[in-house]
Design a protein around this motif. Structure first.
Motif, PDB file in Angstrom:
ATOM      1  N   UNK A 257      28.093  80.979  48.979  1.00 34.18           N
ATOM      2  CA  UNK A 257      27.125  80.947  50.074  1.00 34.18           C
ATOM      3  C   UNK A 257      27.724  80.669  51.423  1.00 34.18           C
ATOM      4  N   UNK A 258      29.021  80.929  51.572  1.00 36.12           N
ATOM      5  CA  UNK A 258      29.691  80.708  52.858  1.00 36.12           C
ATOM      6  C   UNK A 258      29.519  81.945  53.731  1.00 36.12           C
ATOM      7  N   UNK A 259      28.524  81.956  54.583  1.00 34.00           N
ATOM      8  CA  UNK A 259      28.317  83.138  55.406  1.00 34.00           C
ATOM      9  C   UNK A 259      27.785  82.752  56.771  1.00 34.00           C
ATOM     10  N   UNK A 260      28.350  83.359  57.811  1.00 33.45           N
ATOM     11  CA  UNK A 260      27.890  83.103  59.168  1.00 33.45           C
ATOM     12  C   UNK A 260      26.624  83.908  59.442  1.00 33.45           C
ATOM     13  N   UNK A 261      25.625  83.264  60.014  1.00 33.62           N
ATOM     14  CA  UNK A 261      24.370  83.953  60.302  1.00 33.62           C
ATOM     15  C   UNK A 261      24.603  85.072  61.313  1.00 33.62           C
ATOM     16  N   UNK A 262      23.808  86.152  61.241  1.00 32.02           N
ATOM     17  CA  UNK A 262      23.975  87.231  62.218  1.00 32.02           C
ATOM     18  C   UNK A 262      23.736  86.775  63.654  1.00 32.02           C
ATOM     19  N   UNK A 263      22.853  85.809  63.865  1.00 35.85           N
ATOM     20  CA  UNK A 263      22.624  85.308  65.222  1.00 35.85           C
ATOM     21  C   UNK A 263      23.879  84.656  65.783  1.00 35.85           C
ATOM     22  N   UNK A 264      24.512  83.783  64.975  1.00 36.92           N
ATOM     23  CA  UNK A 264      25.735  83.131  65.437  1.00 36.92           C
ATOM     24  C   UNK A 264      26.878  84.130  65.563  1.00 36.92           C
ATOM     25  N   UNK A 265      26.928  85.100  64.645  1.00 44.12           N
ATOM     26  CA  UNK A 265      27.959  86.134  64.755  1.00 44.12           C
ATOM     27  C   UNK A 265      27.791  86.930  66.050  1.00 44.12           C
ATOM     28  N   UNK A 266      26.559  87.260  66.375  1.00 49.38           N
ATOM     29  CA  UNK A 266      26.292  88.021  67.600  1.00 49.38           C
ATOM     30  C   UNK A 266      26.781  87.248  68.826  1.00 49.38           C
ATOM     31  N   UNK A 267      26.438  85.968  68.892  1.00 49.00           N
ATOM     32  CA  UNK A 267      26.872  85.160  70.039  1.00 49.00           C
ATOM     33  C   UNK A 267      28.390  85.023  70.063  1.00 49.00           C
ATOM     34  N   UNK A 268      28.990  84.838  68.895  1.00 49.64           N
ATOM     35  CA  UNK A 268      30.451  84.758  68.836  1.00 49.64           C
ATOM     36  C   UNK A 268      31.077  86.046  69.351  1.00 49.64           C
ATOM     37  N   UNK A 269      30.477  87.178  69.004  1.00 51.98           N
ATOM     38  CA  UNK A 269      31.003  88.457  69.472  1.00 51.98           C
ATOM     39  C   UNK A 269      31.024  88.564  70.981  1.00 51.98           C
ATOM     40  N   UNK A 270      29.994  88.051  71.628  1.00 52.64           N
ATOM     41  CA  UNK A 270      29.973  88.089  73.098  1.00 52.64           C
ATOM     42  C   UNK A 270      31.026  87.148  73.680  1.00 52.64           C
ATOM     43  N   UNK A 271      31.246  86.003  73.036  1.00 54.54           N
ATOM     44  CA  UNK A 271      32.210  85.030  73.551  1.00 54.54           C
ATOM     45  C   UNK A 271      33.657  85.466  73.319  1.00 54.54           C
TER      46      UNK A 271
END
Length: 409
Positions: A257-271
Protein backbone atom coordinates in the motif's frame (compact mmCIF):
# COMPACT_ATOMS: atom_id res chain seq x y z
CA UNK A 1 -20.55 13.04 -20.83
CA UNK A 2 -18.21 10.73 -18.91
CA UNK A 3 -14.80 10.59 -20.52
CA UNK A 4 -12.56 7.53 -20.45
CA UNK A 5 -8.84 7.88 -20.89
CA UNK A 6 -7.25 5.48 -23.32
CA UNK A 7 -3.62 6.57 -23.28
CA UNK A 8 -1.63 9.08 -21.26
CA UNK A 9 0.60 11.60 -22.96
CA UNK A 10 2.56 14.17 -20.99
CA UNK A 11 2.81 16.39 -24.04
CA UNK A 12 0.64 19.43 -24.67
CA UNK A 13 -2.17 17.49 -26.37
CA UNK A 14 -4.00 14.83 -24.36
CA UNK A 15 -6.30 12.24 -25.87
CA UNK A 16 -9.48 11.10 -24.19
CA UNK A 17 -11.97 8.54 -25.36
CA UNK A 18 -15.57 7.81 -24.49
CA UNK A 19 -17.17 4.56 -25.69
CA UNK A 20 -18.36 6.14 -28.94
CA UNK A 21 -16.59 9.50 -29.24
CA UNK A 22 -12.99 10.67 -29.54
CA UNK A 23 -12.48 14.12 -28.07
CA UNK A 24 -9.34 16.30 -28.02
CA UNK A 25 -8.64 18.73 -25.21
CA UNK A 26 -5.93 21.32 -25.76
CA UNK A 27 -4.70 21.39 -22.16
CA UNK A 28 -1.18 22.71 -21.54
CA UNK A 29 -0.56 20.82 -18.30
CA UNK A 30 -0.60 17.24 -17.14
CA UNK A 31 -4.12 16.25 -16.03
CA UNK A 32 -4.91 15.15 -12.49
CA UNK A 33 -6.65 11.76 -12.30
CA UNK A 34 -8.27 11.21 -8.93
CA UNK A 35 -9.90 7.89 -9.89
CA UNK A 36 -9.58 5.15 -7.30
CA UNK A 37 -10.53 2.60 -9.97
CA UNK A 38 -10.67 2.85 -13.77
CA UNK A 39 -13.50 1.92 -16.16
CA UNK A 40 -12.55 -1.33 -17.90
CA UNK A 41 -15.81 -1.39 -19.90
CA UNK A 42 -16.32 -5.15 -20.33
CA UNK A 43 -15.28 -8.59 -19.13
CA UNK A 44 -12.84 -9.22 -21.98
CA UNK A 45 -10.92 -6.01 -21.32
CA UNK A 46 -10.99 -6.68 -17.58
CA UNK A 47 -9.48 -10.15 -18.05
CA UNK A 48 -6.78 -8.78 -20.34
CA UNK A 49 -5.94 -5.95 -17.94
CA UNK A 50 -5.54 -8.26 -14.94
CA UNK A 51 -3.49 -10.74 -16.99
CA UNK A 52 -1.20 -7.92 -18.15
CA UNK A 53 -0.90 -6.70 -14.55
CA UNK A 54 1.11 -9.83 -13.72
CA UNK A 55 3.95 -8.39 -15.83
CA UNK A 56 4.18 -5.33 -13.53
CA UNK A 57 4.79 -2.85 -16.34
CA UNK A 58 5.75 0.64 -15.23
CA UNK A 59 3.13 2.19 -17.52
CA UNK A 60 0.28 -0.28 -18.16
CA UNK A 61 -1.84 -0.28 -21.29
CA UNK A 62 -4.95 -0.23 -19.09
CA UNK A 63 -4.99 1.26 -15.60
CA UNK A 64 -6.93 -0.80 -13.08
CA UNK A 65 -6.70 0.73 -9.61
CA UNK A 66 -4.72 3.69 -8.32
CA UNK A 67 -2.90 1.65 -5.68
CA UNK A 68 -1.46 -0.36 -8.59
CA UNK A 69 -0.59 2.58 -10.83
CA UNK A 70 -2.09 5.97 -11.59
CA UNK A 71 -1.49 7.94 -14.82
CA UNK A 72 -0.77 11.23 -13.04
CA UNK A 73 1.74 9.54 -10.75
CA UNK A 74 3.40 7.71 -13.64
CA UNK A 75 3.81 11.01 -15.51
CA UNK A 76 5.64 12.53 -12.51
CA UNK A 77 7.76 9.39 -12.16
CA UNK A 78 8.89 10.07 -15.73
CA UNK A 79 9.99 13.55 -14.70
CA UNK A 80 12.18 12.01 -12.00
CA UNK A 81 13.51 9.43 -14.46
CA UNK A 82 14.72 12.31 -16.62
CA UNK A 83 16.46 13.91 -13.62
CA UNK A 84 18.13 10.66 -12.57
CA UNK A 85 18.85 9.41 -16.10
CA UNK A 86 17.34 6.10 -15.06
CA UNK A 87 15.00 3.54 -16.63
CA UNK A 88 12.33 3.60 -13.92
CA UNK A 89 11.19 5.47 -10.82
CA UNK A 90 8.41 4.64 -8.37
CA UNK A 91 6.77 7.23 -6.14
CA UNK A 92 5.56 6.40 -2.65
CA UNK A 93 3.99 8.40 0.14
CA UNK A 94 7.11 9.14 2.24
CA UNK A 95 10.86 8.77 2.26
CA UNK A 96 10.48 5.99 4.85
CA UNK A 97 8.16 4.14 2.48
CA UNK A 98 10.87 4.40 -0.19
CA UNK A 99 13.35 2.83 2.23
CA UNK A 100 10.90 0.03 3.03
CA UNK A 101 10.34 -0.77 -0.64
CA UNK A 102 14.06 -0.63 -1.49
CA UNK A 103 15.18 -3.02 1.23
CA UNK A 104 12.13 -5.30 1.06
CA UNK A 105 12.67 -6.32 -2.56
CA UNK A 106 15.76 -8.20 -1.35
CA UNK A 107 13.92 -10.09 1.39
CA UNK A 108 13.23 -13.72 0.44
CA UNK A 109 11.82 -15.36 3.54
CA UNK A 110 14.12 -17.95 5.06
CA UNK A 111 16.58 -17.43 2.19
CA UNK A 112 17.13 -13.77 3.07
CA UNK A 113 20.83 -13.02 3.39
CA UNK A 114 22.31 -10.53 5.89
CA UNK A 115 22.40 -6.84 5.05
CA UNK A 116 24.99 -4.19 5.87
CA UNK A 117 24.18 -0.54 6.61
CA UNK A 118 26.46 2.40 7.21
CA UNK A 119 25.62 3.77 10.65
CA UNK A 120 26.07 7.38 9.47
CA UNK A 121 22.62 7.55 7.88
CA UNK A 122 19.30 9.23 8.60
CA UNK A 123 18.20 8.60 12.19
CA UNK A 124 14.78 7.45 11.02
CA UNK A 125 16.44 4.77 8.91
CA UNK A 126 18.38 3.52 11.94
CA UNK A 127 15.13 3.42 13.92
CA UNK A 128 13.44 1.53 11.05
CA UNK A 129 16.28 -1.00 11.14
CA UNK A 130 15.87 -1.53 14.89
CA UNK A 131 12.08 -1.52 15.20
CA UNK A 132 11.02 -3.11 11.91
CA UNK A 133 13.84 -5.07 10.32
CA UNK A 134 15.27 -6.52 13.54
CA UNK A 135 12.43 -6.45 16.07
CA UNK A 136 9.51 -7.35 13.79
CA UNK A 137 11.09 -9.16 10.83
CA UNK A 138 13.98 -10.77 12.72
CA UNK A 139 16.45 -10.02 9.94
CA UNK A 140 20.21 -10.35 10.20
CA UNK A 141 21.36 -6.71 10.04
CA UNK A 142 24.89 -5.38 10.50
CA UNK A 143 26.22 -1.81 10.77
CA UNK A 144 29.47 -0.23 9.65
CA UNK A 145 30.61 2.69 11.84
CA UNK A 146 32.73 5.71 11.00
CA UNK A 147 35.76 6.53 13.15
CA UNK A 148 36.46 10.20 13.92
CA UNK A 149 34.46 11.32 10.93
CA UNK A 150 36.21 8.95 8.49
CA UNK A 151 35.48 5.53 7.01
CA UNK A 152 37.99 2.71 7.55
CA UNK A 153 38.00 0.76 4.29
CA UNK A 154 40.05 -2.10 5.72
CA UNK A 155 37.26 -2.66 8.26
CA UNK A 156 34.59 -2.28 5.58
CA UNK A 157 36.23 -4.93 3.42
CA UNK A 158 36.60 -7.23 6.42
CA UNK A 159 32.87 -6.94 7.15
CA UNK A 160 31.89 -7.49 3.52
CA UNK A 161 34.06 -10.60 3.32
CA UNK A 162 32.76 -11.98 6.62
CA UNK A 163 29.06 -11.12 6.31
CA UNK A 164 28.63 -11.54 2.54
CA UNK A 165 25.59 -9.23 2.63
CA UNK A 166 22.75 -9.21 0.10
CA UNK A 167 23.16 -5.45 -0.11
CA UNK A 168 25.12 -2.50 1.25
CA UNK A 169 23.15 0.63 2.17
CA UNK A 170 24.73 4.06 2.59
CA UNK A 171 24.26 7.80 2.11
CA UNK A 172 26.62 9.94 0.07
CA UNK A 173 26.47 12.72 2.69
CA UNK A 174 25.79 11.83 6.32
CA UNK A 175 23.34 13.58 8.61
CA UNK A 176 24.04 15.78 10.58
CA UNK A 177 27.87 15.76 10.43
CA UNK A 178 27.98 15.88 6.63
CA UNK A 179 30.62 13.19 6.15
CA UNK A 180 31.05 12.70 2.40
CA UNK A 181 31.78 9.11 1.46
CA UNK A 182 34.37 7.90 -1.04
CA UNK A 183 31.47 6.36 -2.91
CA UNK A 184 33.38 4.84 -5.81
CA UNK A 185 35.67 2.97 -3.45
CA UNK A 186 32.69 1.82 -1.39
CA UNK A 187 30.83 0.57 -4.45
CA UNK A 188 33.90 -1.16 -5.87
CA UNK A 189 34.28 -3.12 -2.63
CA UNK A 190 30.57 -3.97 -2.56
CA UNK A 191 30.71 -5.31 -6.10
CA UNK A 192 33.88 -7.26 -5.32
CA UNK A 193 31.89 -9.16 -2.69
CA UNK A 194 28.75 -9.39 -4.86
CA UNK A 195 26.61 -7.15 -2.68
CA UNK A 196 23.87 -5.05 -4.24
CA UNK A 197 24.06 -1.30 -3.55
CA UNK A 198 21.31 0.97 -2.22
CA UNK A 199 22.06 4.69 -1.93
CA UNK A 200 19.99 7.30 -0.15
CA UNK A 201 20.88 10.40 -2.14
CA UNK A 202 18.46 12.87 -0.51
CA UNK A 203 21.24 15.28 0.49
CA UNK A 204 23.19 15.01 -2.77
CA UNK A 205 20.22 15.00 -5.17
CA UNK A 206 20.57 14.16 -8.87
CA UNK A 207 22.07 17.60 -9.45
CA UNK A 208 25.28 16.73 -7.58
CA UNK A 209 25.51 12.97 -8.14
CA UNK A 210 23.65 10.20 -9.98
CA UNK A 211 24.56 6.96 -8.18
CA UNK A 212 22.97 4.67 -10.78
CA UNK A 213 25.45 5.92 -13.36
CA UNK A 214 28.29 4.79 -11.06
CA UNK A 215 26.88 1.31 -10.48
CA UNK A 216 24.30 1.56 -7.69
CA UNK A 217 21.39 -0.86 -7.97
CA UNK A 218 18.76 1.33 -6.29
CA UNK A 219 18.64 5.01 -5.37
CA UNK A 220 16.11 6.49 -3.00
CA UNK A 221 15.13 10.05 -2.12
CA UNK A 222 12.90 11.59 0.45
CA UNK A 223 11.13 13.69 -2.18
CA UNK A 224 9.67 15.64 0.74
CA UNK A 225 12.98 17.45 0.81
CA UNK A 226 14.73 19.06 -2.18
CA UNK A 227 12.75 17.47 -5.01
CA UNK A 228 9.58 19.05 -3.64
CA UNK A 229 11.32 21.84 -1.77
CA UNK A 230 8.29 23.65 -0.38
CA UNK A 231 7.54 21.77 2.82
CA UNK A 232 3.96 20.95 1.84
CA UNK A 233 4.24 17.38 0.55
CA UNK A 234 5.56 14.14 2.00
CA UNK A 235 6.80 11.77 -0.70
CA UNK A 236 9.53 9.30 -1.51
CA UNK A 237 10.91 7.74 -4.67
CA UNK A 238 12.88 4.62 -5.60
CA UNK A 239 14.90 4.72 -8.83
CA UNK A 240 16.67 2.01 -10.77
CA UNK A 241 17.67 0.51 -14.11
CA UNK A 242 17.17 -3.21 -13.51
CA UNK A 243 13.76 -4.28 -14.86
CA UNK A 244 13.46 -7.28 -12.53
CA UNK A 245 14.05 -5.07 -9.49
CA UNK A 246 11.39 -2.71 -10.84
CA UNK A 247 8.85 -5.55 -11.06
CA UNK A 248 9.67 -6.65 -7.52
CA UNK A 249 9.31 -3.06 -6.30
CA UNK A 250 5.98 -2.53 -8.11
CA UNK A 251 4.63 -5.76 -6.64
CA UNK A 252 5.74 -4.91 -3.11
CA UNK A 253 4.50 -1.32 -3.35
CA UNK A 254 1.11 -2.54 -4.55
CA UNK A 255 0.49 -5.01 -1.74
CA UNK A 256 2.13 -2.98 1.05
CA UNK A 257 0.00 0.00 0.00
CA UNK A 258 2.93 2.36 -0.50
CA UNK A 259 1.57 4.77 -3.07
CA UNK A 260 1.68 8.53 -3.53
CA UNK A 261 -1.74 10.09 -4.06
CA UNK A 262 -2.36 11.62 -7.50
CA UNK A 263 -2.97 15.01 -5.87
CA UNK A 264 0.43 15.00 -4.17
CA UNK A 265 2.06 13.62 -7.31
CA UNK A 266 0.54 16.43 -9.36
CA UNK A 267 1.87 19.09 -6.98
CA UNK A 268 5.27 17.39 -6.88
CA UNK A 269 5.34 17.47 -10.67
CA UNK A 270 4.89 21.24 -10.70
CA UNK A 271 7.60 21.70 -8.06
CA UNK A 272 10.09 19.49 -9.88
CA UNK A 273 10.14 22.01 -12.72
CA UNK A 274 12.10 24.44 -10.54
CA UNK A 275 14.25 21.83 -8.77
CA UNK A 276 17.55 22.50 -10.53
CA UNK A 277 17.29 26.28 -10.12
CA UNK A 278 16.31 25.93 -6.47
CA UNK A 279 18.97 23.43 -5.53
CA UNK A 280 21.76 25.41 -7.16
CA UNK A 281 20.71 28.40 -5.05
CA UNK A 282 20.66 26.20 -1.91
CA UNK A 283 24.26 25.20 -2.66
CA UNK A 284 25.43 28.74 -3.38
CA UNK A 285 23.83 30.15 -0.23
CA UNK A 286 25.17 27.35 1.97
CA UNK A 287 28.72 27.86 0.71
CA UNK A 288 28.54 31.62 1.31
CA UNK A 289 27.00 31.19 4.75
CA UNK A 290 29.50 28.51 5.79
CA UNK A 291 32.37 30.83 4.81
CA UNK A 292 30.79 33.66 6.81
CA UNK A 293 30.20 31.52 9.92
CA UNK A 294 33.69 30.01 9.87
CA UNK A 295 35.10 33.50 10.43
CA UNK A 296 32.57 34.54 13.07
CA UNK A 297 34.02 35.00 16.59
CA UNK A 298 31.02 33.28 18.24
CA UNK A 299 31.43 30.07 16.20
CA UNK A 300 33.81 27.30 17.24
CA UNK A 301 33.55 25.06 14.17
CA UNK A 302 31.61 24.84 10.91
CA UNK A 303 31.03 21.56 9.12
CA UNK A 304 30.38 22.03 5.41
CA UNK A 305 31.93 19.83 2.70
CA UNK A 306 32.79 22.85 0.57
CA UNK A 307 35.14 24.30 3.20
CA UNK A 308 38.85 23.45 3.12
CA UNK A 309 38.58 22.65 6.83
CA UNK A 310 36.04 19.85 6.38
CA UNK A 311 37.48 16.35 7.10
CA UNK A 312 36.02 14.93 3.87
CA UNK A 313 36.56 17.94 1.59
CA UNK A 314 38.72 15.79 -0.73
CA UNK A 315 35.97 13.21 -1.12
CA UNK A 316 33.40 15.95 -1.71
CA UNK A 317 35.43 17.52 -4.52
CA UNK A 318 36.05 14.12 -6.10
CA UNK A 319 32.33 13.31 -6.04
CA UNK A 320 30.70 16.65 -6.79
CA UNK A 321 33.38 18.52 -8.73
CA UNK A 322 32.41 22.16 -9.17
CA UNK A 323 28.63 21.58 -9.09
CA UNK A 324 28.22 22.50 -5.41
CA UNK A 325 28.32 20.90 -1.98
CA UNK A 326 24.69 20.76 -0.89
CA UNK A 327 22.35 22.96 1.09
CA UNK A 328 23.07 21.68 4.61
CA UNK A 329 25.61 22.97 7.10
CA UNK A 330 26.29 22.25 10.76
CA UNK A 331 28.01 24.59 13.22
CA UNK A 332 29.08 24.64 16.86
CA UNK A 333 28.55 27.73 19.03
CA UNK A 334 31.45 28.67 21.32
CA UNK A 335 31.07 28.28 25.05
CA UNK A 336 33.02 27.75 28.26
CA UNK A 337 31.14 24.57 29.18
CA UNK A 338 28.31 22.33 27.99
CA UNK A 339 25.89 24.35 30.11
CA UNK A 340 27.14 27.61 28.61
CA UNK A 341 26.88 26.20 25.08
CA UNK A 342 23.36 24.92 25.73
CA UNK A 343 22.20 28.30 27.06
CA UNK A 344 23.75 30.16 24.11
CA UNK A 345 22.20 27.71 21.67
CA UNK A 346 18.78 28.29 23.24
CA UNK A 347 19.21 32.07 23.06
CA UNK A 348 20.25 31.82 19.43
CA UNK A 349 17.16 29.77 18.57
CA UNK A 350 14.90 32.16 20.48
CA UNK A 351 16.35 35.18 18.67
CA UNK A 352 15.47 33.59 15.30
CA UNK A 353 12.07 32.17 16.26
CA UNK A 354 10.14 34.45 13.90
CA UNK A 355 12.57 34.37 10.97
CA UNK A 356 14.45 31.05 10.91
CA UNK A 357 12.19 28.61 12.74
CA UNK A 358 13.07 25.31 14.39
CA UNK A 359 11.46 22.72 12.10
CA UNK A 360 12.44 19.01 12.06
CA UNK A 361 12.83 18.64 8.30
CA UNK A 362 15.08 20.09 5.60
CA UNK A 363 15.33 21.08 1.96
CA UNK A 364 12.70 23.82 1.99
CA UNK A 365 12.99 27.12 0.12
CA UNK A 366 13.03 28.88 3.51
CA UNK A 367 15.98 28.46 5.88
CA UNK A 368 15.19 26.35 8.96
CA UNK A 369 17.29 25.07 11.85
CA UNK A 370 17.46 22.08 14.17
CA UNK A 371 19.56 21.74 17.37
CA UNK A 372 21.53 18.50 17.31
CA UNK A 373 21.52 17.51 21.00
CA UNK A 374 17.71 17.18 21.46
CA UNK A 375 17.46 14.98 18.35
CA UNK A 376 20.74 13.02 18.27
CA UNK A 377 21.73 13.34 21.94
CA UNK A 378 22.61 9.67 22.43
CA UNK A 379 24.82 9.70 19.34
CA UNK A 380 25.94 13.34 19.30
CA UNK A 381 25.59 14.90 22.80
CA UNK A 382 26.68 18.29 21.51
CA UNK A 383 24.77 21.12 23.24
CA UNK A 384 26.10 23.95 21.06
CA UNK A 385 25.63 22.33 17.66
CA UNK A 386 22.95 23.39 15.18
CA UNK A 387 22.09 21.90 11.81
CA UNK A 388 21.01 24.53 9.31
CA UNK A 389 18.99 23.78 6.19
CA UNK A 390 19.92 26.79 4.09
CA UNK A 391 17.14 28.21 1.95
CA UNK A 392 17.13 30.27 -1.21
CA UNK A 393 16.57 33.70 0.36
CA UNK A 394 18.90 36.65 -0.16
CA UNK A 395 22.27 35.61 1.26
CA UNK A 396 22.81 39.08 2.69
CA UNK A 397 19.51 38.77 4.53
CA UNK A 398 20.54 35.40 5.95
CA UNK A 399 23.93 36.72 7.10
CA UNK A 400 22.25 39.69 8.78
CA UNK A 401 19.65 37.54 10.57
CA UNK A 402 22.17 34.99 11.83
CA UNK A 403 24.76 37.64 12.67
CA UNK A 404 22.23 39.56 14.76
CA UNK A 405 21.19 36.41 16.59
CA UNK A 406 24.79 35.48 17.35
CA UNK A 407 25.34 39.02 18.64
CA UNK A 408 22.55 38.53 21.22
CA UNK A 409 24.26 35.59 22.91
Amino acid sequence: MRLYQKNIHTKTLHLYQNITTMKKINANHMPLYREAGFNLQNSKRTKEAFAAELDHAHEPEDYIYSRYRNPTTVAVEKQIMALEDCKWALLVETGMAAIDVAVSVFQKGKDTRPSLYFHEIYGGTNSFIDTVLIKRRNLDVHRFYATDGRYDFVELERMLAEIKPEFLYFEAVSNPMLIVADVKRIMALAKQYEAKIIVDNTFGTPLLWKPLMDGADLVIHSATKYLSGHGNITAGVICGNDEELMKEAIEYRKWAGHFLSPDDAYRLGTQLKSFELRFQKHCDNAMALATYLEKHPQIEEVLYPGLESHPTRKEAVALFGDKGFGGMLTFDIKGDSDTDKREKCNRFIAALEDTIPLVPTLGEVDTILLPVEPVWGAKYPLPGVIRLSVGIESIEKLKALIGDALGKM
